[in-house]
Design a protein around this motif. Structure first.
Motif, PDB file in Angstrom:
ATOM      1  N   UNK A 188       0.844  -1.201   0.000  1.00  0.00           N
ATOM      2  CA  UNK A 188       0.000   0.000   0.000  1.00  0.00           C
ATOM      3  C   UNK A 188       0.879   1.251   0.000  1.00  0.00           C
ATOM      4  N   UNK A 189       1.932   1.240   0.818  1.00  0.00           N
ATOM      5  CA  UNK A 189       2.867   2.371   0.828  1.00  0.00           C
ATOM      6  C   UNK A 189       3.584   2.480  -0.517  1.00  0.00           C
ATOM      7  N   UNK A 190       3.983   1.353  -1.067  1.00  0.00           N
ATOM      8  CA  UNK A 190       4.656   1.349  -2.376  1.00  0.00           C
ATOM      9  C   UNK A 190       3.741   1.952  -3.439  1.00  0.00           C
ATOM     10  N   UNK A 191       2.471   1.553  -3.455  1.00  0.00           N
ATOM     11  CA  UNK A 191       1.523   2.097  -4.435  1.00  0.00           C
ATOM     12  C   UNK A 191       1.303   3.596  -4.227  1.00  0.00           C
ATOM     13  N   UNK A 192       1.302   4.036  -2.963  1.00  0.00           N
ATOM     14  CA  UNK A 192       1.119   5.457  -2.672  1.00  0.00           C
ATOM     15  C   UNK A 192       2.264   6.278  -3.265  1.00  0.00           C
ATOM     16  N   UNK A 193       3.486   5.777  -3.118  1.00  0.00           N
ATOM     17  CA  UNK A 193       4.645   6.477  -3.674  1.00  0.00           C
ATOM     18  C   UNK A 193       4.680   6.328  -5.197  1.00  0.00           C
ATOM     19  N   UNK A 194       4.304   5.158  -5.689  1.00  0.00           N
ATOM     20  CA  UNK A 194       4.290   4.887  -7.134  1.00  0.00           C
ATOM     21  C   UNK A 194       3.384   5.882  -7.851  1.00  0.00           C
ATOM     22  N   UNK A 195       2.138   6.028  -7.322  1.00  0.00           N
ATOM     23  CA  UNK A 195       1.177   6.945  -7.939  1.00  0.00           C
ATOM     24  C   UNK A 195       0.078   7.271  -6.938  1.00  0.00           C
ATOM     25  N   UNK A 196       0.241   8.379  -6.229  1.00  0.00           N
ATOM     26  CA  UNK A 196      -0.723   8.778  -5.192  1.00  0.00           C
ATOM     27  C   UNK A 196      -2.095   9.106  -5.772  1.00  0.00           C
ATOM     28  N   UNK A 197      -2.161   9.386  -7.072  1.00  0.00           N
ATOM     29  CA  UNK A 197      -3.461   9.720  -7.675  1.00  0.00           C
ATOM     30  C   UNK A 197      -4.370   8.502  -7.802  1.00  0.00           C
ATOM     31  N   UNK A 198      -3.839   7.303  -7.641  1.00  0.00           N
ATOM     32  CA  UNK A 198      -4.709   6.122  -7.651  1.00  0.00           C
ATOM     33  C   UNK A 198      -5.703   6.194  -6.496  1.00  0.00           C
ATOM     34  N   UNK A 199      -5.234   6.621  -5.334  1.00  0.00           N
ATOM     35  CA  UNK A 199      -6.072   6.708  -4.141  1.00  0.00           C
ATOM     36  C   UNK A 199      -6.806   8.055  -4.084  1.00  0.00           C
ATOM     37  N   UNK A 200      -6.114   9.105  -4.530  1.00  0.00           N
ATOM     38  CA  UNK A 200      -6.679  10.450  -4.491  1.00  0.00           C
ATOM     39  C   UNK A 200      -6.367  11.155  -5.805  1.00  0.00           C
ATOM     40  N   UNK A 201      -7.308  11.174  -6.735  1.00  0.00           N
ATOM     41  CA  UNK A 201      -7.058  11.776  -8.048  1.00  0.00           C
ATOM     42  C   UNK A 201      -6.620  13.237  -8.005  1.00  0.00           C
ATOM     43  N   UNK A 202      -6.897  13.942  -6.904  1.00  0.00           N
ATOM     44  CA  UNK A 202      -6.520  15.348  -6.791  1.00  0.00           C
ATOM     45  C   UNK A 202      -5.198  15.542  -6.052  1.00  0.00           C
ATOM     46  N   UNK A 203      -4.498  14.459  -5.769  1.00  0.00           N
ATOM     47  CA  UNK A 203      -3.223  14.541  -5.045  1.00  0.00           C
ATOM     48  C   UNK A 203      -2.215  15.367  -5.833  1.00  0.00           C
ATOM     49  N   UNK A 204      -1.439  16.176  -5.113  1.00  0.00           N
ATOM     50  CA  UNK A 204      -0.372  16.935  -5.764  1.00  0.00           C
ATOM     51  C   UNK A 204       0.968  16.204  -5.682  1.00  0.00           C
ATOM     52  N   UNK A 205       0.957  15.030  -5.041  1.00  0.00           N
ATOM     53  CA  UNK A 205       2.188  14.240  -4.933  1.00  0.00           C
ATOM     54  C   UNK A 205       2.538  13.668  -6.305  1.00  0.00           C
ATOM     55  N   UNK A 206       3.771  13.876  -6.747  1.00  0.00           N
ATOM     56  CA  UNK A 206       4.163  13.337  -8.060  1.00  0.00           C
ATOM     57  C   UNK A 206       4.098  11.811  -8.086  1.00  0.00           C
TER      58      UNK A 206
END
Length: 116
Positions: free
Chosen positions: A75-93
């Motif tokens: 889950x942490x790996x996916x968050x770093x991989x692409x945070x927009x998967x969980x939150x489409x409005x994320x500003x995290x690259x």
């Protein structure tokens, strides 16, 4: 028959050991720290407060107790991989999706985050 028993015993005792994941070593964690702090790579300090970081940003949540917050590494790996998967409005690259970090760097960053 004796040979079969010896082989079966060897498989029984050796196979479970191969399923145990090795804890990351100091070098792996240090690589993750370097990538996380590198302004041309992870640049986590631009948005997050984290141990050892100077002048952190405050856009993202503090990077503390990461094992408790992300009990599953994937889950942490996916968050770093692409945070927009969980939150489409994320500003995290999307560090992995856009090739900012290699798979080795991604794994090292996750290992480092788990050490926080």
């Amino acid at each position: 028959m004796t040979h079969i028993c010896m082989i079966a015993a060897a498989v029984f005792f050796l196979f479970p050991m191969s399923l145990v994941a090795d804890e990351p070593g100091e070098e792996q964690i240090e690589l993750g720290r370097k990538v996380s702090f590198d302004s041309m790579k992870g640049n986590c300090l631009a948005c997050h407060m984290m141990s050892g970081g100077e002048q952190p940003g405050n856009f993202g949540p503090p990077l503390i107790q990461m094992k408790a917050r992300f009990p599953e590494r994937s889950v942490l790996h996916r968050q770093i991989w692409d945070a927009t998967e969980k939150n489409p409005k994320s500003i995290m690259p999307p560090f992995g999706k856009h090739g900012i970090l290699s798979e080795e760097e991604m794994d090292a960053v996750v290992d480092y985050m788990y050490a926080l």
